[in-house]
Design a protein around this motif. Sequence first.
Motif, PDB file in Angstrom:
ATOM      1  N   UNK A  51      97.548   2.549 -18.226  1.00 40.71           N
ATOM      2  CA  UNK A  51      98.908   2.627 -18.767  1.00 40.71           C
ATOM      3  C   UNK A  51      99.578   3.948 -18.467  1.00 40.71           C
ATOM      4  N   UNK A  52      98.797   5.034 -18.560  1.00 38.70           N
ATOM      5  CA  UNK A  52      99.357   6.349 -18.250  1.00 38.70           C
ATOM      6  C   UNK A  52      99.761   6.427 -16.782  1.00 38.70           C
ATOM      7  N   UNK A  53      98.932   5.892 -15.898  1.00 40.90           N
ATOM      8  CA  UNK A  53      99.266   5.908 -14.465  1.00 40.90           C
ATOM      9  C   UNK A  53     100.538   5.099 -14.195  1.00 40.90           C
ATOM     10  N   UNK A  54     100.612   3.889 -14.783  1.00 41.95           N
ATOM     11  CA  UNK A  54     101.810   3.074 -14.601  1.00 41.95           C
ATOM     12  C   UNK A  54     103.051   3.721 -15.182  1.00 41.95           C
ATOM     13  N   UNK A  55     102.914   4.292 -16.376  1.00 42.41           N
ATOM     14  CA  UNK A  55     104.046   4.981 -16.983  1.00 42.41           C
ATOM     15  C   UNK A  55     104.472   6.207 -16.188  1.00 42.41           C
ATOM     16  N   UNK A  56     103.498   6.899 -15.600  1.00 42.89           N
ATOM     17  CA  UNK A  56     103.821   8.073 -14.790  1.00 42.89           C
ATOM     18  C   UNK A  56     104.622   7.675 -13.546  1.00 42.89           C
ATOM     19  N   UNK A  57     104.258   6.545 -12.935  1.00 49.54           N
ATOM     20  CA  UNK A  57     104.994   6.085 -11.748  1.00 49.54           C
ATOM     21  C   UNK A  57     106.438   5.748 -12.112  1.00 49.54           C
ATOM     22  N   UNK A  58     106.626   5.038 -13.229  1.00 51.79           N
ATOM     23  CA  UNK A  58     107.990   4.700 -13.663  1.00 51.79           C
ATOM     24  C   UNK A  58     108.763   5.963 -14.022  1.00 51.79           C
ATOM     25  N   UNK A 117     109.887   7.710 -10.900  1.00 51.26           N
ATOM     26  CA  UNK A 117     111.052   7.055 -10.309  1.00 51.26           C
ATOM     27  C   UNK A 117     112.325   7.426 -11.073  1.00 51.26           C
ATOM     28  N   UNK A 118     112.281   7.406 -12.392  1.00 54.65           N
ATOM     29  CA  UNK A 118     113.453   7.759 -13.187  1.00 54.65           C
ATOM     30  C   UNK A 118     113.832   9.227 -13.018  1.00 54.65           C
ATOM     31  N   UNK A 119     112.823  10.082 -12.912  1.00 56.31           N
ATOM     32  CA  UNK A 119     113.103  11.516 -12.809  1.00 56.31           C
ATOM     33  C   UNK A 119     113.896  11.826 -11.547  1.00 56.31           C
ATOM     34  N   UNK A 120     113.504  11.266 -10.414  1.00 59.15           N
ATOM     35  CA  UNK A 120     114.221  11.542  -9.172  1.00 59.15           C
ATOM     36  C   UNK A 120     115.520  10.746  -9.105  1.00 59.15           C
ATOM     37  N   UNK A 121     115.595   9.648  -9.805  1.00 60.94           N
ATOM     38  CA  UNK A 121     116.863   8.910  -9.866  1.00 60.94           C
ATOM     39  C   UNK A 121     117.930   9.753 -10.558  1.00 60.94           C
ATOM     40  N   UNK A 122     117.512  10.524 -11.555  1.00 60.71           N
ATOM     41  CA  UNK A 122     118.450  11.375 -12.292  1.00 60.71           C
ATOM     42  C   UNK A 122     118.320  12.847 -11.905  1.00 60.71           C
ATOM     43  N   UNK A 123     117.717  13.143 -10.768  1.00 63.90           N
ATOM     44  CA  UNK A 123     117.478  14.546 -10.380  1.00 63.90           C
ATOM     45  C   UNK A 123     118.748  15.274  -9.986  1.00 63.90           C
ATOM     46  N   UNK A 179     104.259   7.431 -22.702  1.00 63.20           N
ATOM     47  CA  UNK A 179     103.637   7.029 -23.964  1.00 63.20           C
ATOM     48  C   UNK A 179     103.690   5.507 -24.133  1.00 63.20           C
ATOM     49  N   UNK A 180     104.779   4.893 -23.715  1.00 58.96           N
ATOM     50  CA  UNK A 180     104.867   3.435 -23.810  1.00 58.96           C
ATOM     51  C   UNK A 180     103.821   2.764 -22.925  1.00 58.96           C
ATOM     52  N   UNK A 181     103.522   3.368 -21.773  1.00 62.74           N
ATOM     53  CA  UNK A 181     102.476   2.813 -20.929  1.00 62.74           C
ATOM     54  C   UNK A 181     101.089   2.971 -21.529  1.00 62.74           C
ATOM     55  N   UNK A 187     116.726  17.826 -22.622  1.00 61.18           N
ATOM     56  CA  UNK A 187     115.986  17.178 -23.702  1.00 61.18           C
ATOM     57  C   UNK A 187     115.936  15.665 -23.495  1.00 61.18           C
ATOM     58  N   UNK A 188     117.034  15.075 -23.056  1.00 62.17           N
ATOM     59  CA  UNK A 188     117.073  13.631 -22.844  1.00 62.17           C
ATOM     60  C   UNK A 188     116.150  13.217 -21.700  1.00 62.17           C
ATOM     61  N   UNK A 189     116.136  14.006 -20.611  1.00 62.12           N
ATOM     62  CA  UNK A 189     115.258  13.690 -19.480  1.00 62.12           C
ATOM     63  C   UNK A 189     113.784  13.772 -19.880  1.00 62.12           C
ATOM     64  N   UNK A 190     113.437  14.831 -20.624  1.00 66.45           N
ATOM     65  CA  UNK A 190     112.037  14.978 -21.044  1.00 66.45           C
ATOM     66  C   UNK A 190     111.646  13.897 -22.041  1.00 66.45           C
ATOM     67  N   UNK A 191     112.550  13.573 -22.959  1.00 67.62           N
ATOM     68  CA  UNK A 191     112.264  12.509 -23.930  1.00 67.62           C
ATOM     69  C   UNK A 191     112.064  11.175 -23.216  1.00 67.62           C
ATOM     70  N   UNK A 192     112.880  10.919 -22.220  1.00 68.54           N
ATOM     71  CA  UNK A 192     112.742   9.686 -21.459  1.00 68.54           C
ATOM     72  C   UNK A 192     111.431   9.664 -20.681  1.00 68.54           C
ATOM     73  N   UNK A 193     111.084  10.796 -20.073  1.00 67.36           N
ATOM     74  CA  UNK A 193     109.859  10.860 -19.270  1.00 67.36           C
ATOM     75  C   UNK A 193     108.617  10.641 -20.130  1.00 67.36           C
ATOM     76  N   UNK A 194     108.498  11.416 -21.192  1.00 70.27           N
ATOM     77  CA  UNK A 194     107.315  11.279 -22.051  1.00 70.27           C
ATOM     78  C   UNK A 194     107.327   9.959 -22.812  1.00 70.27           C
ATOM     79  N   UNK A 195     108.511   9.443 -23.116  1.00 66.40           N
ATOM     80  CA  UNK A 195     108.577   8.146 -23.783  1.00 66.40           C
ATOM     81  C   UNK A 195     108.057   7.019 -22.902  1.00 66.40           C
ATOM     82  N   UNK A 196     108.390   7.071 -21.614  1.00 67.67           N
ATOM     83  CA  UNK A 196     107.901   6.045 -20.695  1.00 67.67           C
ATOM     84  C   UNK A 196     106.380   6.142 -20.546  1.00 67.67           C
TER      85      UNK A 196
END
Length: 443
Positions: A291-298, A301-307, A266-268, A255-264
């Motif tokens: 913004x969506x493209x930039x947020x997706x890239x970030x 990066x976070x997803x594989x950092x915490x993979x 959405x922030x973009x 849940x935390x990983x998905x919240x972080x992913x979609x939050x990033x």
Amino acid sequence: MKDTPGWASPGSAPSDGQEPGASGPAEPADRPDPAQQPGADPQGPGPKWSKEQPPPGQWSAPTGAPAPGQTPPPPPPGPGWGAPPAGPGGPGGYGGGHPGYGPGGHGGWGGGWGGPPPAAKPGVIPLRPLGVGEILDGAVSTMRTYWRTVLGISLTVAIVTEILVILLQGFVLNDRTSTDALNDPSASLDELTRAMGDAMLSSSVIFLISMIGAIVATALLTTVTSRAVLGKSVTTREAWSDARPQVPRLFGLLFLLLLMTFGVVFAGALPGILVTAAGSSGAGVALTILGIIGGFIVALWLWFRFSLASPALMLEKQGIVKSLSRSAKLVRGSWWRVFGIQLLATIIANIVAAIVVIPFTFLAAALSGDAGANILDGTTDLGWTFLIVSGVGSVIGSMITFPITAGVTVLLYIDQRIRREALDLELARAAGVQDYGTNTPGS
């Protein structure tokens, strides 16, 4: 004798009767001078020397180069090195490279040195830092060797995941989403934006469910893969018994990983959404897409950092935050390697799964009729026949993708710990390998 340690040779201390700093041993005081003996030649050599001495200039140092045409004696072989191979200039390889080497200065150490001993391999991987091929081979070997447990877990997770997808598509997505505007040339910008939003929502929900299934399968297969590294088998019951205490934390991590992913993401997209709401629809849509493209890239990066957080949580019995920090520590400096290996494994697994899924998709389209026409038209109105038949193919495909992607993730975690924390020593002790790490060179 000099004060600098290591420079004076043994036995060079001045003896009795010798002045400090003298270069040779002291002569006895009562020794007669050879030049003053009767019949001695003052200009000739010392006593017992032959008068036929070579002329000056033909003397050579004992350690000098061999005379032309003379074969140098081979160096004595040291213990364990074997006989030096014959080089182009004679025995010992003096002709081409350095003394004692073969042609070109390489490979002349003889047959007694075979390099460091091979790493122990009690299970599916050798206990040393792994290459890409060894990680992929270890994942496939785990699936092949312990196929009953691996396929049992994968089949269970795939069936549950696919049932959720089918029910969601049949009851919700077919009625709530509409992409007809994407095929209408006269559609307005608002209609296109709404249709793109519906398509992204449908795809995101299906991707989310599939990702949940993949992470759950990875967690359950972590125990199987970790035992396979030690060469020990595990049943489905044992795997579930080991993973069950960590399942609540696993879902919290998910849940935390998905919240972080979609939050990033959405922030973009938020600045573009605000601009669109203010009345500038054209600029707002463009800014939202950027913004969506930039947020997706970030987020990527976070997803594989915490993979590697899921294997850390399951194997180290850590909490959620600690598992995230462990993954970040293990991936630090190796992000591109972790990303590349997992991406390669995902591509290979999906290619293999597509070989199974595509025939089922064509079969489902042939049996359902209208659904096949809807797919060609780009609409999302899919019948139950199509969903069920294609779902069977997806289950079979997931049975292939889950073990490969899960095995690669767990083996990447083990590989990073071997590289950074010498985990191979603990694994060797756990596997019962005797004297591992004590006979390596330099130990």
